[in-house]
Design an enzyme around this catalytic site. Sequence first.
Site, mmCIF file in Angstrom:
data_model
loop_
_atom_site.group_PDB
_atom_site.id
_atom_site.type_symbol
_atom_site.label_atom_id
_atom_site.label_comp_id
_atom_site.label_asym_id
_atom_site.label_seq_id
_atom_site.Cartn_x
_atom_site.Cartn_y
_atom_site.Cartn_z
ATOM 1 N N HIS A 5 0.838 -1.203 0.000
ATOM 2 C CA HIS A 5 0.000 0.000 0.000
ATOM 3 C C HIS A 5 0.871 1.250 0.000
ATOM 4 O O HIS A 5 1.942 1.293 0.598
ATOM 5 C CB HIS A 5 -0.995 0.007 1.166
ATOM 6 C CG HIS A 5 -0.401 0.028 2.537
ATOM 7 N ND1 HIS A 5 -0.059 1.205 3.194
ATOM 8 C CD2 HIS A 5 -0.098 -0.964 3.407
ATOM 9 C CE1 HIS A 5 0.419 0.924 4.391
ATOM 10 N NE2 HIS A 5 0.423 -0.384 4.552
ATOM 11 N N ASP A 7 -0.086 4.435 0.957
ATOM 12 C CA ASP A 7 -0.366 5.454 1.966
ATOM 13 C C ASP A 7 0.363 5.173 3.273
ATOM 14 O O ASP A 7 0.804 4.052 3.530
ATOM 15 C CB ASP A 7 -1.875 5.549 2.218
ATOM 16 C CG ASP A 7 -2.491 4.211 2.647
ATOM 17 O OD1 ASP A 7 -2.163 3.181 2.025
ATOM 18 O OD2 ASP A 7 -3.277 4.193 3.608
ATOM 19 N N ASP A 40 6.504 0.412 6.942
ATOM 20 C CA ASP A 40 5.068 0.149 6.741
ATOM 21 C C ASP A 40 4.500 1.110 5.702
ATOM 22 O O ASP A 40 3.998 2.161 6.032
ATOM 23 C CB ASP A 40 4.312 0.297 8.068
ATOM 24 C CG ASP A 40 2.817 0.018 7.922
ATOM 25 O OD1 ASP A 40 2.455 -0.765 7.025
ATOM 26 O OD2 ASP A 40 2.033 0.591 8.677
ATOM 27 N N GLU A 74 -4.971 1.924 2.517
ATOM 28 C CA GLU A 74 -5.013 0.761 3.407
ATOM 29 C C GLU A 74 -5.186 1.181 4.858
ATOM 30 O O GLU A 74 -5.908 0.538 5.623
ATOM 31 C CB GLU A 74 -3.729 -0.059 3.241
ATOM 32 C CG GLU A 74 -3.747 -1.423 3.945
ATOM 33 C CD GLU A 74 -3.240 -1.361 5.385
ATOM 34 O OE1 GLU A 74 -3.380 -2.370 6.115
ATOM 35 O OE2 GLU A 74 -2.707 -0.308 5.795
ATOM 36 N N GLU A 75 -4.532 2.284 5.235
ATOM 37 C CA GLU A 75 -4.636 2.743 6.616
ATOM 38 C C GLU A 75 -6.049 3.220 6.949
ATOM 39 O O GLU A 75 -6.398 3.382 8.120
ATOM 40 C CB GLU A 75 -3.627 3.862 6.889
ATOM 41 C CG GLU A 75 -2.171 3.503 6.641
ATOM 42 C CD GLU A 75 -1.620 2.477 7.628
ATOM 43 O OE1 GLU A 75 -2.359 2.079 8.546
ATOM 44 O OE2 GLU A 75 -0.458 2.074 7.479
ATOM 45 N N ASP A 103 1.078 -10.222 0.759
ATOM 46 C CA ASP A 103 0.939 -8.853 1.241
ATOM 47 C C ASP A 103 1.760 -8.715 2.527
ATOM 48 O O ASP A 103 2.308 -9.698 3.029
ATOM 49 C CB ASP A 103 -0.537 -8.528 1.489
ATOM 50 C CG ASP A 103 -0.792 -7.030 1.656
ATOM 51 O OD1 ASP A 103 0.123 -6.232 1.364
ATOM 52 O OD2 ASP A 103 -1.907 -6.643 2.076
ATOM 53 N N HIS A 392 4.657 3.271 12.773
ATOM 54 C CA HIS A 392 3.695 4.302 13.174
ATOM 55 C C HIS A 392 4.216 5.172 14.314
ATOM 56 O O HIS A 392 3.417 5.778 15.038
ATOM 57 C CB HIS A 392 2.334 3.691 13.585
ATOM 58 C CG HIS A 392 1.594 3.038 12.472
ATOM 59 N ND1 HIS A 392 0.273 2.637 12.583
ATOM 60 C CD2 HIS A 392 1.957 2.713 11.218
ATOM 61 C CE1 HIS A 392 -0.124 2.078 11.460
ATOM 62 N NE2 HIS A 392 0.888 2.110 10.618
#
Length: 423
Positions: A5, A7, A40, A74-75, A103, A392
């Site tokens: 992903h 984002d 991530d 995705e987030e 994934d 994160h």
Amino acid sequence: MLTAHQDVVPVPKETWEKWSFEPFSGSYDGKYIYGRGSSDNKDVLIGLMETIELLIEDDFKPERTIVLAFGFDEEGSGFHGSFYIAKFLEERYGKDCMYAIIDEGGKVFKFKDTRFAFAATREKGYFDGIVDLFTPGGHSSMPPDHTSIGIISEFVKSLEDDPYKPILTPENPFLTGLQCFAKYSNSSLIPNSVMDDIILAEFNQLSNFKTRKFISMEKKLKYLAQTSQSVDIINGGEKANALPEYVSVLINHRIAIEQTVQDIVNNINSKLLPLCEKYDLGLIQFGETVIEPTVKGYFNFTHHNTLEVSPLTPAFDDKWDLLSGTIRYLYEDLIYPEFYHNEDDPNTDSKFVVTTPTIMSGNTDTKRYWNLSNYIYRFTPGEMDLSLNNIHSIDEHLEFSSHLQLIQFFYNYILAVDEDNSE
């Protein structure tokens, strides 16, 4: 089908000065790449494109179609990205069209002399429960014994005082992963007194109980076998001299493999119904009246973003062997041959990479791809230092050697899959 992903989660402006490098600079200090999304999931996103470029340079002519699927939200649960990617691919290629899907997910970790590759073959369900409470207003100088904020706080406390318990059955790939780790790790992370219980947990009730008791003391483990509930959002009240007429709370759940959305609904109801009786309140659930609203008010229980537990990807079959074999080839033959094939080391024969199933405690874009393949592996190639748990967070970073391993894995896995005619 290989996915990533694009984002990332936001970086609050208030934290920028705490970063060693600007959070979107992609800075490299000679060992680590720093930046939001470095672990991530931009390493996979960039690594997949680098892999395809290398294959093109090497004049690779695939027999199988290779699909790269890059979601962009995705987030935020993939409502606009992976949802439409899945719809498009199913319309073009049909249901169960993909040999396999990879994934983001588990990584490779080293414990003493053993490397473990954790490939998640299942992921937990998801449920956002929203409970609103409507009560009469009034002046704060003449309050009731309990305002709507007080009542909703009692509801929240009743939830948090009664957390879900760990459940551990063979339906959960985490049990298999835990057993593999107990058998091969020789790690001090698991006391010797628990080792045998873990191995016997699927056959012996007492051993299962002791295993659940052990993992319940480890935060990083217990939520792989337990439904989580997190009170994340609460709103209510407008002014200091006005009684709150409306208050709302959102409770996020990641549902254990052995449970369902209905189990979560039932649990929330079990906390609401006694409060309805205690405070003479009504209850509306998903638009249906369960208890008629009264002059004192009512609860409104709704939800959004619900998802049942994912299907199980088969393990220990031909496709699993190809995945596992590629991982072992990468680490045993390409990266660390002097460690795994040292003729002067009497323990060489006992050194190997263990690839084991596990689960994802969160959800990835693959929740949209269930119709495309029965084989979904949530696995991020690359070796990870356990101390680098910084996704994160401030100073998110990735060891560059791990990124190179990722490219090596995908290069070899694509070649291996393209030559696989086991079907």
